[in-house]
Motif scaffolding. Sequence first.
Motif, PDB file in Angstrom:
ATOM      1  N   LYS B  13      -1.962  50.309  -3.757  1.00 13.39           N
ATOM      2  CA  LYS B  13      -2.750  49.806  -4.551  1.00 13.39           C
ATOM      3  C   LYS B  13      -3.887  48.556  -3.438  1.00 13.39           C
ATOM      4  CE  LYS B  13      -0.582  49.339  -8.883  1.00 13.39           C
ATOM      5  NZ  LYS B  13      -0.726  50.070  -9.596  1.00 13.39           N
ATOM      6  N   ARG B  14      -4.973  48.150  -4.883  1.00 14.77           N
ATOM      7  CA  ARG B  14      -5.643  47.239  -3.648  1.00 14.77           C
ATOM      8  C   ARG B  14      -5.352  46.404  -3.668  1.00 14.77           C
ATOM      9  NH1 ARG B  14      -9.753  51.249  -2.303  1.00 14.77           N
ATOM     10  NH2 ARG B  14     -10.031  52.950  -3.444  1.00 14.77           N
ATOM     11  N   THR B  15      -6.301  45.428  -2.938  1.00 16.03           N
ATOM     12  CA  THR B  15      -5.964  44.307  -2.570  1.00 16.03           C
ATOM     13  C   THR B  15      -6.321  43.456  -3.748  1.00 16.03           C
ATOM     14  OG1 THR B  15      -6.350  44.452   0.178  1.00 16.03           O
ATOM     15  CG2 THR B  15      -7.878  42.371  -1.066  1.00 16.03           C
ATOM     16  N   GLY B  16      -5.674  41.999  -4.114  1.00 17.18           N
ATOM     17  CA  GLY B  16      -6.186  41.503  -5.317  1.00 17.18           C
ATOM     18  C   GLY B  16      -5.917  42.048  -6.303  1.00 17.18           C
ATOM     19  N   GLU B  17      -5.210  42.949  -6.666  1.00 18.05           N
ATOM     20  CA  GLU B  17      -4.667  43.292  -7.652  1.00 18.05           C
ATOM     21  C   GLU B  17      -3.282  43.215  -7.799  1.00 18.05           C
ATOM     22  OE1 GLU B  17      -4.810  48.154  -7.528  1.00 18.05           O
ATOM     23  OE2 GLU B  17      -4.956  48.004  -9.173  1.00 18.05           O
ATOM     24  N   LYS B  18      -2.821  42.617  -9.270  1.00 16.53           N
ATOM     25  CA  LYS B  18      -1.451  42.494  -9.679  1.00 16.53           C
ATOM     26  C   LYS B  18      -0.845  43.640  -9.800  1.00 16.53           C
ATOM     27  CE  LYS B  18       0.698  39.105 -13.054  1.00 16.53           C
ATOM     28  NZ  LYS B  18       0.252  38.239 -14.290  1.00 16.53           N
ATOM     29  N   VAL B  19       0.327  43.450  -8.882  1.00 18.96           N
ATOM     30  CA  VAL B  19       1.161  43.986  -8.787  1.00 18.96           C
ATOM     31  C   VAL B  19       2.899  44.206  -9.616  1.00 18.96           C
ATOM     32  CG1 VAL B  19       2.713  45.594  -7.130  1.00 18.96           C
ATOM     33  CG2 VAL B  19      -0.002  45.193  -7.096  1.00 18.96           C
ATOM     34  N   PHE B  20       3.778  45.263  -9.902  1.00 14.84           N
ATOM     35  CA  PHE B  20       5.077  44.751 -10.314  1.00 14.84           C
ATOM     36  C   PHE B  20       5.846  45.623 -10.542  1.00 14.84           C
ATOM     37  CE2 PHE B  20       4.304  42.425 -14.001  1.00 14.84           C
ATOM     38  CZ  PHE B  20       2.191  41.843 -13.990  1.00 14.84           C
ATOM     39  N   LEU B  21       6.880  46.324  -9.125  1.00 10.90           N
ATOM     40  CA  LEU B  21       7.841  46.568  -8.709  1.00 10.90           C
ATOM     41  C   LEU B  21       9.029  46.263  -9.963  1.00 10.90           C
ATOM     42  CD1 LEU B  21       7.672  45.745  -4.887  1.00 10.90           C
ATOM     43  CD2 LEU B  21       6.836  47.711  -7.099  1.00 10.90           C
ATOM     44  N   GLU B  22       9.587  47.198 -10.857  1.00 10.59           N
ATOM     45  CA  GLU B  22      10.486  47.247 -12.108  1.00 10.59           C
ATOM     46  C   GLU B  22      11.711  47.661 -11.087  1.00 10.59           C
ATOM     47  OE1 GLU B  22       7.574  45.571 -14.625  1.00 10.59           O
ATOM     48  OE2 GLU B  22      10.252  46.036 -14.840  1.00 10.59           O
ATOM     49  N   CYS B  23      13.491  46.886 -11.355  1.00 11.37           N
ATOM     50  CA  CYS B  23      14.504  47.380 -11.184  1.00 11.37           C
ATOM     51  C   CYS B  23      15.549  46.998 -12.304  1.00 11.37           C
ATOM     52  CB  CYS B  23      14.359  46.364  -9.966  1.00 11.37           C
ATOM     53  SG  CYS B  23      16.610  46.790  -8.939  1.00 11.37           S
ATOM     54  N   VAL B  24      16.290  48.318 -12.498  1.00 10.85           N
ATOM     55  CA  VAL B  24      16.957  48.320 -13.786  1.00 10.85           C
ATOM     56  C   VAL B  24      18.305  48.598 -13.183  1.00 10.85           C
ATOM     57  CG1 VAL B  24      17.748  49.860 -15.738  1.00 10.85           C
ATOM     58  CG2 VAL B  24      15.140  48.887 -15.287  1.00 10.85           C
ATOM     59  N   GLN B  25      19.703  47.934 -13.421  1.00 12.18           N
ATOM     60  CA  GLN B  25      20.520  48.635 -13.203  1.00 12.18           C
ATOM     61  C   GLN B  25      21.566  48.703 -14.425  1.00 12.18           C
ATOM     62  OE1 GLN B  25      23.691  46.385 -13.309  1.00 12.18           O
ATOM     63  NE2 GLN B  25      22.275  44.214 -13.534  1.00 12.18           N
ATOM     64  N   ASP B  26      22.320  49.394 -13.899  1.00 13.11           N
ATOM     65  CA  ASP B  26      23.221  50.489 -15.209  1.00 13.11           C
ATOM     66  C   ASP B  26      24.697  49.280 -15.211  1.00 13.11           C
ATOM     67  OD1 ASP B  26      23.896  53.212 -13.829  1.00 13.11           O
ATOM     68  OD2 ASP B  26      24.423  51.082 -13.208  1.00 13.11           O
TER      69      ASP B  26
END
Lengths: 111, 113
Positions: B13-26
């Motif tokens: 990603k570039r500086t200033g971008e909004k970043v989403f990291l997703e995590c799922v557990q079952d």
Amino acid sequence: LAKTTQPISMDSYEGQEVNITCSHNNIATNDYITWYQQFPSQGPRFIIQGYKTKVTNEVASLFIPADRKSSTLSLPRVSLSDTAVYYCLVGESTGGFKTIFGAGTRLFVKA
Amino acid sequence: DVKVTQSSRYLVKRTGEKVFLECVQDMDHENMFWYRQDPGLGLRLIYFSYDVKMKEKGDIPEGYSVSREKKERFSLILESASTNQTSMYLCASSLLAGVREQYFGPGTRLTVT
């Protein structure tokens, strides 16, 4: 949570027993001792947990002296695939949520 | 077997971008965690959640936020990514509180340029 101190790295050869010692002088009465293993490019994996004396499972043994100020993770007859980082954690087994992973001990097993 | 999955293994990603990291557990675990891992520093806790819509700051929450709208999903948000947030991000879940068995995902290696 109690602070832990462990060696930064260790080398061993295949077939040897490896003992990694962790110091935790400020361990509290309700604290348990937990060890994790982390292979490159993977998340840590729980190995073993104990409160006092000795605990053994299919992967390792954990030795805890009476004063509980240190603990030793013992890996019997290591193989190349045991090359990993090993983390010692100390804290309450219930109630607290925060978990502190230090820098761990990097074990390198040679052929 | 418990499975914790993370949306990406590698992300740039570039500086200033909004970043989403997703995590799922079952495994219907109550507790979920986000850590970052940097060489020589071990794992550092960013945020954790012990229930849906509940969150608590860890040791290094600055520059991050989290969201837990469903029990199985825990998202880490970098509101405005910076280069010092380049790191390996690890998600974990656990059934019980405290220093108990946590199950980790494979990690997301984020590079911010």
